[in-house]
Design a protein around this motif. Structure first.
Motif, PDB file in Angstrom:
ATOM      1  N   LYS A 158     -15.868 -17.101   1.173  1.00 17.24           N
ATOM      2  CA  LYS A 158     -16.915 -17.893   1.815  1.00 17.24           C
ATOM      3  C   LYS A 158     -18.313 -17.366   1.513  1.00 17.24           C
ATOM      4  N   PHE A 159     -18.492 -16.050   1.577  1.00 14.32           N
ATOM      5  CA  PHE A 159     -19.836 -15.474   1.485  1.00 14.32           C
ATOM      6  C   PHE A 159     -20.025 -14.530   0.296  1.00 14.32           C
ATOM      7  N   GLY A 160     -18.954 -14.243  -0.434  1.00 13.69           N
ATOM      8  CA  GLY A 160     -19.041 -13.237  -1.489  1.00 13.69           C
ATOM      9  C   GLY A 160     -19.947 -13.613  -2.643  1.00 13.69           C
ATOM     10  N   LYS A 161     -20.883 -12.739  -2.947  1.00 13.42           N
ATOM     11  CA  LYS A 161     -21.801 -12.933  -4.074  1.00 13.42           C
ATOM     12  C   LYS A 161     -21.887 -11.690  -4.961  1.00 13.42           C
ATOM     13  N   ASN A 162     -21.812 -10.526  -4.336  1.00 14.56           N
ATOM     14  CA  ASN A 162     -21.973  -9.279  -5.076  1.00 14.56           C
ATOM     15  C   ASN A 162     -20.602  -8.664  -5.367  1.00 14.56           C
ATOM     16  N   LYS A 163     -20.291  -8.492  -6.637  1.00 13.64           N
ATOM     17  CA  LYS A 163     -19.003  -7.937  -7.037  1.00 13.64           C
ATOM     18  C   LYS A 163     -18.873  -6.485  -6.574  1.00 13.64           C
ATOM     19  N   LEU A 164     -17.692  -6.162  -6.060  1.00 19.01           N
ATOM     20  CA  LEU A 164     -17.446  -4.814  -5.557  1.00 19.01           C
ATOM     21  C   LEU A 164     -17.130  -3.856  -6.698  1.00 19.01           C
ATOM     22  N   TRP A 165     -16.162  -4.228  -7.532  1.00 17.74           N
ATOM     23  CA  TRP A 165     -15.744  -3.365  -8.637  1.00 17.74           C
ATOM     24  C   TRP A 165     -15.137  -4.243  -9.726  1.00 17.74           C
ATOM     25  N   PRO A 166     -15.971  -4.992 -10.448  1.00 18.67           N
ATOM     26  CA  PRO A 166     -15.479  -6.017 -11.376  1.00 18.67           C
ATOM     27  C   PRO A 166     -14.586  -5.479 -12.486  1.00 18.67           C
ATOM     28  N   SER A 169     -11.156  -5.062 -10.164  1.00 20.96           N
ATOM     29  CA  SER A 169     -10.712  -6.244  -9.426  1.00 20.96           C
ATOM     30  C   SER A 169     -11.870  -7.244  -9.378  1.00 20.96           C
ATOM     31  N   PRO A 170     -11.934  -8.147 -10.349  1.00 19.33           N
ATOM     32  CA  PRO A 170     -13.099  -9.031 -10.508  1.00 19.33           C
ATOM     33  C   PRO A 170     -13.388  -9.939  -9.316  1.00 19.33           C
ATOM     34  N   LEU A 220      -7.362  -1.229  -4.362  1.00 17.13           N
ATOM     35  CA  LEU A 220      -8.059  -1.042  -5.637  1.00 17.13           C
ATOM     36  C   LEU A 220      -7.298  -0.107  -6.574  1.00 17.13           C
ATOM     37  N   VAL A 221      -6.643   0.895  -6.002  1.00 15.80           N
ATOM     38  CA  VAL A 221      -5.852   1.818  -6.823  1.00 15.80           C
ATOM     39  C   VAL A 221      -4.735   1.066  -7.536  1.00 15.80           C
ATOM     40  N   GLU A 222      -4.025   0.210  -6.787  1.00 15.16           N
ATOM     41  CA  GLU A 222      -2.943  -0.543  -7.422  1.00 15.16           C
ATOM     42  C   GLU A 222      -3.489  -1.532  -8.446  1.00 15.16           C
ATOM     43  N   SER A 223      -4.652  -2.109  -8.152  1.00 13.92           N
ATOM     44  CA  SER A 223      -5.292  -3.003  -9.120  1.00 13.92           C
ATOM     45  C   SER A 223      -5.646  -2.252 -10.399  1.00 13.92           C
ATOM     46  N   ALA A 224      -6.099  -1.014 -10.249  1.00 10.88           N
ATOM     47  CA  ALA A 224      -6.447  -0.194 -11.417  1.00 10.88           C
ATOM     48  C   ALA A 224      -5.204   0.112 -12.255  1.00 10.88           C
ATOM     49  N   ILE A 225      -4.080   0.388 -11.575  1.00 14.41           N
ATOM     50  CA  ILE A 225      -2.829   0.659 -12.293  1.00 14.41           C
ATOM     51  C   ILE A 225      -2.395  -0.582 -13.074  1.00 14.41           C
ATOM     52  N   LYS A 226      -2.434  -1.736 -12.425  1.00 10.27           N
ATOM     53  CA  LYS A 226      -2.021  -2.982 -13.082  1.00 10.27           C
ATOM     54  C   LYS A 226      -2.937  -3.310 -14.255  1.00 10.27           C
ATOM     55  N   ARG A 227      -4.219  -3.113 -14.075  1.00 14.38           N
ATOM     56  CA  ARG A 227      -5.170  -3.420 -15.154  1.00 14.38           C
ATOM     57  C   ARG A 227      -4.948  -2.481 -16.343  1.00 14.38           C
ATOM     58  N   HIS A 228      -4.649  -1.222 -16.049  1.00 18.01           N
ATOM     59  CA  HIS A 228      -4.410  -0.256 -17.123  1.00 18.01           C
ATOM     60  C   HIS A 228      -3.200  -0.649 -17.969  1.00 18.01           C
ATOM     61  N   TYR A 229      -2.153  -1.164 -17.311  1.00 14.25           N
ATOM     62  CA  TYR A 229      -0.929  -1.524 -18.025  1.00 14.25           C
ATOM     63  C   TYR A 229      -0.853  -3.013 -18.370  1.00 14.25           C
TER      64      TYR A 229
END
Length: 266
Positions: A158-166, A169-170, A220-229
């Motif tokens: 609803k309000f998200g505009k600024n990416k946290l850690w693109p 997790s984009p 975010l940790v699990e997202s980082a693992i998935k992105r790495h693999y």
């Protein structure tokens, strides 16, 4: 979205009765989820859970997940002084296996297996121990995780505009991150009003904020693992949600934290 909601309702309807009843059925359910989660993380690396290293890793996971009272019985049966000694022995077996197969499995893969067993195993272990501390504590833990996740998702949309850690997790935003914390605090206060379980609202709010932040970091940790693999979801067992790790990644970080805070407070 529709599939996601239906799956969440069905999963909650199946999971919550086990949480309420606790005891052996809850322990066995959590152990089964841990095994699936371990299978998922090994699959990301391309390691079969049915291989010799996978089986040794699985035994390590099971020993790490089982509650303390079960661990004592296992120690008596096998004649060792602690579960840690058994886990150490399994680690030695893995390292010896590397030598026997002449590095067909690498030390890096052994490290991944052991880290995966600890990452998944200890998180689910403390879910069991938190339930053993009392129903209200595991309910609070689940409440924090689920409301943080839902709050971050809906506030972010609803309000998200600024990416946290693109890079990791984009879709996550700063607004969603903060919104998840706020929603978790609101629901925790509501639980305290209905059923007082913690000494004072200040402690409740501070612990909830920390737990909500840690939970989102776990995600975010699990997202980082998935992105790495190069994996979108850890599995497909939950339609619309992915795998066990996709749904319990935050919980794996939050339950150990809340368990130790509980012990410290008592």
């Amino acid at each position: 979205m529709k599939q996601r909601i239906i799956t969440a309702i069905i999963a909650a309807a199946l999971f919550i009765p086990f949480v309420i009843y606790g005891k052996v059925p809850f322990t066995l359910l959590v152990l089964a989820m841990a095994v699936v989660g371990f299978y998922e993380i090994l699959k990301m690396k391309g390691i079969s859970i049915f291989s010799i290293p996978g089986v040794i890793g699985l035994l390590t996971l099971v020993l790490l997940v089982i509650p303390r009272d079960w661990a004592g019985e296992v120690v008596q049966i096998i004649g060792y002084s602690s579960i840690l000694m058994v886990v150490y022995g399994l680690m030695m077996l893995l390292l010896i296996y590397v030598v026997l197969v002449k590095n067909k499995i690498t030390f890096d893969e052994v490290g991944f297996i052991l880290l995966g067993a600890f990452y998944v195993g200890m998180g689910f272990h403390y879910l069991i121990e938190t339930r053993n501390n009392g129903l209200e504590f595991v309910v609070y833990c689940l409440l924090v995780v689920w409301t943080t996740d839902s709050g971050a998702y809906f506030v972010g949309r609803k309000f998200g505009k600024n990416k946290l850690w693109p890079e990791i997790s984009p879709k996550k935003t700063v607004e969603g991150f903060v919104g998840g914390i706020v929603i978790a605090v609101i629901f925790a206060i509501g639980m305290q009003i209905i059923y007082p379980f913690m000494n004072g609202y200040v402690s409740l709010i501070l612990i909830t904020i920390v737990a909500s932040i840690i939970g989102q970091m776990g995600d975010l940790v699990e997202s980082a693992i998935k992105r790495h693999y190069g994996v979108k979801d850890s599995g497909t067992i939950l339609p619309g949600h992915g795998g066990i790790l996709d749904r319990f990644d935050s919980l794996l970080f939050v339950v150990p934290l809340l368990h130790f805070l509980y012990l410290f407070g008592n």
